[in-house]
Design a protein around this motif. Structure first.
Motif, PDB file in Angstrom:
ATOM      1  N   PRO A   1      11.704  -9.577  21.915  1.00 11.16           N
ATOM      2  CA  PRO A   1      10.575  -9.041  21.146  1.00 11.16           C
ATOM      3  C   PRO A   1      10.724  -7.529  20.966  1.00 11.16           C
ATOM      4  O   PRO A   1      11.165  -6.827  21.877  1.00 11.16           O
ATOM      5  CB  PRO A   1       9.354  -9.381  22.002  1.00 11.16           C
ATOM      6  N   LYS A   2      10.361  -7.058  19.792  1.00 18.44           N
ATOM      7  CA  LYS A   2      10.452  -5.638  19.456  1.00 18.44           C
ATOM      8  C   LYS A   2       9.148  -5.191  18.808  1.00 18.44           C
ATOM      9  O   LYS A   2       8.374  -5.994  18.297  1.00 18.44           O
ATOM     10  CB  LYS A   2      11.599  -5.382  18.469  1.00 18.44           C
ATOM     11  N   PHE A   3       8.929  -3.885  18.808  1.00 22.67           N
ATOM     12  CA  PHE A   3       7.761  -3.300  18.151  1.00 22.67           C
ATOM     13  C   PHE A   3       8.200  -2.069  17.390  1.00 22.67           C
ATOM     14  O   PHE A   3       8.951  -1.245  17.911  1.00 22.67           O
ATOM     15  CB  PHE A   3       6.689  -2.912  19.180  1.00 22.67           C
ATOM     16  N   LYS A   4       7.729  -1.956  16.144  1.00 26.19           N
ATOM     17  CA  LYS A   4       8.004  -0.762  15.342  1.00 26.19           C
ATOM     18  C   LYS A   4       6.655  -0.181  14.935  1.00 26.19           C
ATOM     19  O   LYS A   4       5.866  -0.836  14.256  1.00 26.19           O
ATOM     20  CB  LYS A   4       8.824  -1.102  14.096  1.00 26.19           C
ATOM     21  N   ALA A   5       6.387   1.016  15.386  1.00 26.22           N
ATOM     22  CA  ALA A   5       5.115   1.674  15.092  1.00 26.22           C
ATOM     23  C   ALA A   5       5.032   2.051  13.618  1.00 26.22           C
ATOM     24  O   ALA A   5       6.030   2.429  13.000  1.00 26.22           O
ATOM     25  CB  ALA A   5       4.964   2.919  15.951  1.00 26.22           C
ATOM     26  N   SER A   6       3.823   1.967  13.060  1.00 25.14           N
ATOM     27  CA  SER A   6       3.614   2.386  11.674  1.00 25.14           C
ATOM     28  C   SER A   6       3.623   3.912  11.616  1.00 25.14           C
ATOM     29  O   SER A   6       3.459   4.593  12.635  1.00 25.14           O
ATOM     30  CB  SER A   6       2.275   1.867  11.159  1.00 25.14           C
ATOM     31  N   SER A   7       3.781   4.434  10.424  1.00 29.14           N
ATOM     32  CA  SER A   7       3.754   5.889  10.280  1.00 29.14           C
ATOM     33  C   SER A   7       2.368   6.428  10.623  1.00 29.14           C
ATOM     34  O   SER A   7       2.247   7.527  11.168  1.00 29.14           O
ATOM     35  CB  SER A   7       4.181   6.309   8.876  1.00 29.14           C
ATOM     36  N   ALA A   8       1.305   5.659  10.341  1.00 30.64           N
ATOM     37  CA  ALA A   8      -0.052   6.100  10.677  1.00 30.64           C
ATOM     38  C   ALA A   8      -0.209   6.255  12.189  1.00 30.64           C
ATOM     39  O   ALA A   8      -0.788   7.237  12.666  1.00 30.64           O
ATOM     40  CB  ALA A   8      -1.079   5.112  10.134  1.00 30.64           C
ATOM     41  N   LEU A   9       0.312   5.306  12.958  1.00 30.60           N
ATOM     42  CA  LEU A   9       0.234   5.382  14.423  1.00 30.60           C
ATOM     43  C   LEU A   9       1.086   6.532  14.942  1.00 30.60           C
ATOM     44  O   LEU A   9       0.653   7.315  15.793  1.00 30.60           O
ATOM     45  CB  LEU A   9       0.671   4.059  15.058  1.00 30.60           C
ATOM     46  N   THR A  10       2.287   6.667  14.410  1.00 26.97           N
ATOM     47  CA  THR A  10       3.177   7.744  14.826  1.00 26.97           C
ATOM     48  C   THR A  10       2.534   9.102  14.548  1.00 26.97           C
ATOM     49  O   THR A  10       2.560   9.997  15.402  1.00 26.97           O
ATOM     50  CB  THR A  10       4.536   7.642  14.103  1.00 26.97           C
ATOM     51  N   ASN A  11       1.926   9.254  13.378  1.00 27.45           N
ATOM     52  CA  ASN A  11       1.267  10.508  13.044  1.00 27.45           C
ATOM     53  C   ASN A  11       0.062  10.770  13.949  1.00 27.45           C
ATOM     54  O   ASN A  11      -0.175  11.898  14.369  1.00 27.45           O
ATOM     55  CB  ASN A  11       0.837  10.521  11.573  1.00 27.45           C
ATOM     56  N   ALA A  12      -0.707   9.721  14.259  1.00 31.31           N
ATOM     57  CA  ALA A  12      -1.861   9.877  15.144  1.00 31.31           C
ATOM     58  C   ALA A  12      -1.425  10.321  16.526  1.00 31.31           C
ATOM     59  O   ALA A  12      -2.053  11.194  17.140  1.00 31.31           O
ATOM     60  CB  ALA A  12      -2.643   8.570  15.222  1.00 31.31           C
ATOM     61  N   ILE A  13      -0.342   9.740  17.031  1.00 37.09           N
ATOM     62  CA  ILE A  13       0.171  10.119  18.355  1.00 37.09           C
ATOM     63  C   ILE A  13       0.618  11.580  18.368  1.00 37.09           C
ATOM     64  O   ILE A  13       0.420  12.284  19.340  1.00 37.09           O
ATOM     65  CB  ILE A  13       1.320   9.180  18.770  1.00 37.09           C
ATOM     66  N   ASN A  14       1.194  11.997  17.258  1.00 32.65           N
ATOM     67  CA  ASN A  14       1.688  13.371  17.157  1.00 32.65           C
ATOM     68  C   ASN A  14       0.633  14.328  16.580  1.00 32.65           C
ATOM     69  O   ASN A  14       0.961  15.444  16.238  1.00 32.65           O
ATOM     70  CB  ASN A  14       2.960  13.408  16.317  1.00 32.65           C
ATOM     71  N   HIS A  15      -0.599  13.853  16.451  1.00 29.92           N
ATOM     72  CA  HIS A  15      -1.751  14.659  15.975  1.00 29.92           C
ATOM     73  C   HIS A  15      -1.502  15.303  14.625  1.00 29.92           C
ATOM     74  O   HIS A  15      -1.796  16.470  14.419  1.00 29.92           O
ATOM     75  CB  HIS A  15      -2.121  15.734  17.004  1.00 29.92           C
ATOM     76  N   LYS A  16      -0.934  14.528  13.710  1.00 32.79           N
ATOM     77  CA  LYS A  16      -0.690  15.061  12.364  1.00 32.79           C
ATOM     78  C   LYS A  16      -1.807  14.661  11.433  1.00 32.79           C
ATOM     79  O   LYS A  16      -2.374  13.641  11.486  1.00 32.79           O
ATOM     80  CB  LYS A  16       0.642  14.563  11.816  1.00 32.79           C
TER      81      LYS A  16
END
Length: 111
Positions: free
Chosen positions: A96-111
């Motif tokens: 099993p794998k997971f690929k984060a969406s750009s929205a989640l990645t941006n939220a994590i990085n506070h963009k």
């Protein structure tokens, strides 16, 4: 609608957790939606059972603005038993794998 960064003060105020498991998720639903605790636990169990069933059937789960869960083929390979140092054969399998969406990645990085 973008995610709002959570400040350390807000984390303390809302009881911010560094992890969430099934029990905590059920409690969050129970408290916030004011439904019976057993119903919240059943809902969480149902969701994760469906996720597992979908992945087992070689499917994929795509949650908008969160990410995608999917299975990937792993080729057979040689490995080493860490206890004995003996070389072993690891057969072909799905992982099993997971690929984060750009929205989640941006939220994590506070963009």
């Amino acid at each position: 609608m973008g995610a709002i960064p959570i400040t350390p003060a807000k984390q303390k105020e809302v009881g911010f957790m560094r992890y969430i498991n099934r029990d905590i998720l059920a409690k969050m639903i129970y408290r916030n939606k004011k439904i019976p605790k057993t119903l919240a636990e059943e809902i969480v169990k149902y969701i994760f059972d469906e996720f597992q069933k979908t992945l087992v059937e070689d499917g994929e789960i795509d949650i908008a603005k969160f990410g995608k869960f999917y299975c990937k083929d792993r080729s057979p390979r040689k490995g080493v038993n860490p206890n004995t140092g003996e070389e072993i054969f690891i057969g072909k399998r799905l992982t099993p794998k997971f690929k984060a969406s750009s929205a989640l990645t941006n939220a994590i990085n506070h963009k």
